[in-house]
Design a protein around this motif. Structure first.
Motif, PDB file in Angstrom:
ATOM      1  N   THR A  88     -22.512  43.486  60.505  1.00 61.57           N
ATOM      2  CA  THR A  88     -22.350  44.938  60.647  1.00 61.57           C
ATOM      3  C   THR A  88     -22.544  45.334  62.109  1.00 61.57           C
ATOM      4  O   THR A  88     -23.433  44.813  62.788  1.00 61.57           O
ATOM      5  N   ASP A  98     -21.956  55.419  63.793  1.00 60.33           N
ATOM      6  CA  ASP A  98     -21.454  55.034  62.485  1.00 60.33           C
ATOM      7  C   ASP A  98     -21.490  53.504  62.384  1.00 60.33           C
ATOM      8  O   ASP A  98     -21.422  52.803  63.393  1.00 60.33           O
ATOM      9  N   ASP A  99     -21.622  53.029  61.161  1.00 57.44           N
ATOM     10  CA  ASP A  99     -21.661  51.592  60.917  1.00 57.44           C
ATOM     11  C   ASP A  99     -20.371  51.153  60.224  1.00 57.44           C
ATOM     12  O   ASP A  99     -19.775  51.904  59.454  1.00 57.44           O
ATOM     13  N   ALA A 100     -19.997  49.921  60.529  1.00 55.29           N
ATOM     14  CA  ALA A 100     -18.851  49.308  59.854  1.00 55.29           C
ATOM     15  C   ALA A 100     -19.127  47.816  59.708  1.00 55.29           C
ATOM     16  O   ALA A 100     -19.958  47.251  60.425  1.00 55.29           O
ATOM     17  N   THR A 101     -18.437  47.204  58.785  1.00 54.17           N
ATOM     18  CA  THR A 101     -18.647  45.781  58.499  1.00 54.17           C
ATOM     19  C   THR A 101     -17.419  44.981  58.899  1.00 54.17           C
ATOM     20  O   THR A 101     -16.280  45.392  58.626  1.00 54.17           O
ATOM     21  N   ALA A 119     -11.821  47.386  51.938  1.00 54.54           N
ATOM     22  CA  ALA A 119     -11.557  48.812  52.126  1.00 54.54           C
ATOM     23  C   ALA A 119     -11.972  49.216  53.538  1.00 54.54           C
ATOM     24  O   ALA A 119     -12.873  48.632  54.131  1.00 54.54           O
ATOM     25  N   GLY A 121     -13.391  52.071  54.521  1.00 54.05           N
ATOM     26  CA  GLY A 121     -14.607  52.866  54.606  1.00 54.05           C
ATOM     27  C   GLY A 121     -14.307  54.321  54.908  1.00 54.05           C
ATOM     28  O   GLY A 121     -13.173  54.707  55.192  1.00 54.05           O
ATOM     29  N   ASP A 122     -15.362  55.153  54.890  1.00 54.41           N
ATOM     30  CA  ASP A 122     -15.170  56.608  55.007  1.00 54.41           C
ATOM     31  C   ASP A 122     -15.462  57.148  56.400  1.00 54.41           C
ATOM     32  O   ASP A 122     -14.988  58.227  56.760  1.00 54.41           O
ATOM     33  N   LYS A 126     -14.235  51.937  61.077  1.00 53.94           N
ATOM     34  CA  LYS A 126     -13.606  51.336  59.908  1.00 53.94           C
ATOM     35  C   LYS A 126     -13.968  49.844  59.805  1.00 53.94           C
ATOM     36  O   LYS A 126     -14.168  49.155  60.803  1.00 53.94           O
ATOM     37  N   ASP A 127     -14.029  49.373  58.558  1.00 55.21           N
ATOM     38  CA  ASP A 127     -14.306  47.950  58.328  1.00 55.21           C
ATOM     39  C   ASP A 127     -13.126  47.102  58.819  1.00 55.21           C
ATOM     40  O   ASP A 127     -11.968  47.536  58.785  1.00 55.21           O
ATOM     41  N   ASP A 146     -10.399  52.031  64.349  1.00 50.12           N
ATOM     42  CA  ASP A 146     -11.395  53.107  64.335  1.00 50.12           C
ATOM     43  C   ASP A 146     -10.762  54.413  64.791  1.00 50.12           C
ATOM     44  O   ASP A 146      -9.741  54.440  65.491  1.00 50.12           O
TER      45      ASP A 146
END
Length: 421
Positions: A88, A98-101, A119, A121-122, A126-127, A146
């Motif tokens: 992450t 914000d975090d993303a994986t 997915a 993400g919100d 973005k993941d 992103d």
């Protein structure tokens, strides 16, 4: 270091086991009481069990560090990671975080991977999904999907919750993430202790390649033709070197004049490696077969001359005096005293010269050769076919060992007085 430790452990365990076995199985007779071994060649013989274990240990170590299927898996050192992992990242932009994986699929080098689906993400981060081969790294351009890009001053401030800046490295599951100077995460999957097949393939890979080359040949010639050409060049070069080097050595060992005349030349050329002579040989003899033979001839000439010189000058003077007292002529002394007593030194020099010639044939076949084991090795190395390179090295070593064993047996038959006064 770990390889050296394992190898030393195998040596120690084998030595201890053989010593204990020999003591229990020893017969207590007059021979067993023999304690003088220094200077007595008959007192020290190769231990066959130790020799077999030595060879097997090399192949076992080879299999341990290449994950060979010939060994049970518990004997393998840790393998490189293969599978799906993730980490992450935290990005900061416009005063927001914000975090993303990032999901990473680590696959085998020759495998065509299918990227996993995730997915987006919100949040504005973005993941992402990446694929990377084992022993390789991948630069993850996280801002490509992103909402905020680097041009918007978006920067990564944390990996798995750990604060980072350019140049930092963070340990994550199944690998490490390094932040580049531009702020982009670079994922390096766990490499384990096993060697990459590009650098050291497993024994079964080398065996499969060997069978393929034996059946299909290599660059239009069978493997036996390649080895035959190399053997022919080595033997011809060695015989020419011996034919000139032995008489030259005898002359240096028996005559002050010839010793003074040729000694500076021989001692000057002896330390010059044959590889350094390749440009000169090309200028003299071109790139054909003659140049290769000349190079191997020069590789053996000086060794044979020094061996014959040492053999001739090292004859026990008492034997010469005894022959003179019996009325022998100089030719008879040469025939019956000097020559027989110098043969052990000459055979030793011949074994060394053959080894040097085998080591030089690879370089000799670099120059416009279409056949030969050396050509096969060098051509395979250009295409990073390491299994072919190792196969060629093993074949050259086996043939060299066979020649050395043959010469030792011939020496034992022709010079039974070696080591005896």
């Amino acid at each position: 270091m770990i390889t050296l430790i394992i190898y030393l452990t195998i040596i120690s365990a084998t030595f201890f086991a053989i010593t204990v076995y020999r003591k229990r199985a020893a017969t207590h007779d007059f021979t067993s009481l023999k304690t003088v071994t220094f200077g007595d060649e008959t007192a020290v013989r190769p231990d066959r069990i130790a020799g077999v274990v030595s060879v097997l240990s090399v192949f076992v170590l080879w299999g341990i560090f290449t994950g060979s299927s010939l060994l049970p898996s518990f004997m393998h050192v840790p393998a490189p990671f293969k599978g799906v992992t993730s980490f992450t990242y935290t990005v900061e932009a416009n005063g927001q975080t914000d975090d993303a994986t990032v999901t990473v699929l680590v696959h085998e080098r020759d495998e065509k991977p299918v990227s996993p689906k995730v997915a987006l993400g919100d949040g504005f981060a973005k993941d992402d999904v990446e694929t990377v081969a084992q022993w390789r790294t991948v630069l993850v351009r996280v801002d490509r999907n992103d909402d905020f890009k680097k041009s918007d001053d978006a920067i990564i401030v944390a990996i798995n919750g750990q604060s980072v800046k350019p140049g930092d490295e963070v340990n994550v599951d199944n690998g490490t993430v390094t932040i580049s100077s531009q702020g982009t995460p670079n994922f390096n999957p766990y490499r384990g202790w096993q060697m990459e097949p590009l650098y050291l393939p497993s024994p079964e890979q080398v065996w499969k390649r060997s069978l393929k080359i034996i059946n299909e040949g290599f660059r239009g010639f069978t493997i036996w033709e390649h080895l035959g050409y190399s053997l022919f060049r080595v033997v011809v070069g060695f015989l020419l070197g011996a034919a000139i080097g032995i008489p030259l050595g005898y002359a240096m060992g028996l005559s002050n004049f010839f010793r003074g005349w040729f000694d500076p030349i021989v001692e000057f050329m002896r330390p010059v490696p044959p590889l350094a002579l390749i440009p000169l040989v090309i200028i003299w003899a071109g790139i054909g077969e003659t140049g290769k033979i000349i190079l191997l001839f020069l590789a053996s000439l000086w060794i044979m001359a020094i061996a014959a010189r040492a053999g001739a000058s090292g004859v026990n003077i008492s034997k010469v005096h005894a022959a003179y007292s019996l009325g022998a002529s100089k030719w008879q002394i040469m025939r019956h005293v000097i020559a027989p007593n110098s043969l052990p030194e000459i055979f030793t020099g011949a074994r060394v010269a053959m080894g040097v010639c085998w080591g030089t044939v690879v370089a000799a076949e670099l120059v416009a050769a279409e056949q030969g084991a050396g050509m096969m090795i060098m051509t395979a190395s250009k295409f990073q076919n390491t299994d072919t390179v190792i196969m060629g090295i093993i074949l050259i070593g086996v043939i060299g060992l066979g020649i050395d064993v043959l010469m030792r047996n011939v020496e034992r038959f022709l010079v039974p007085w070696k080591g005896k006064s």
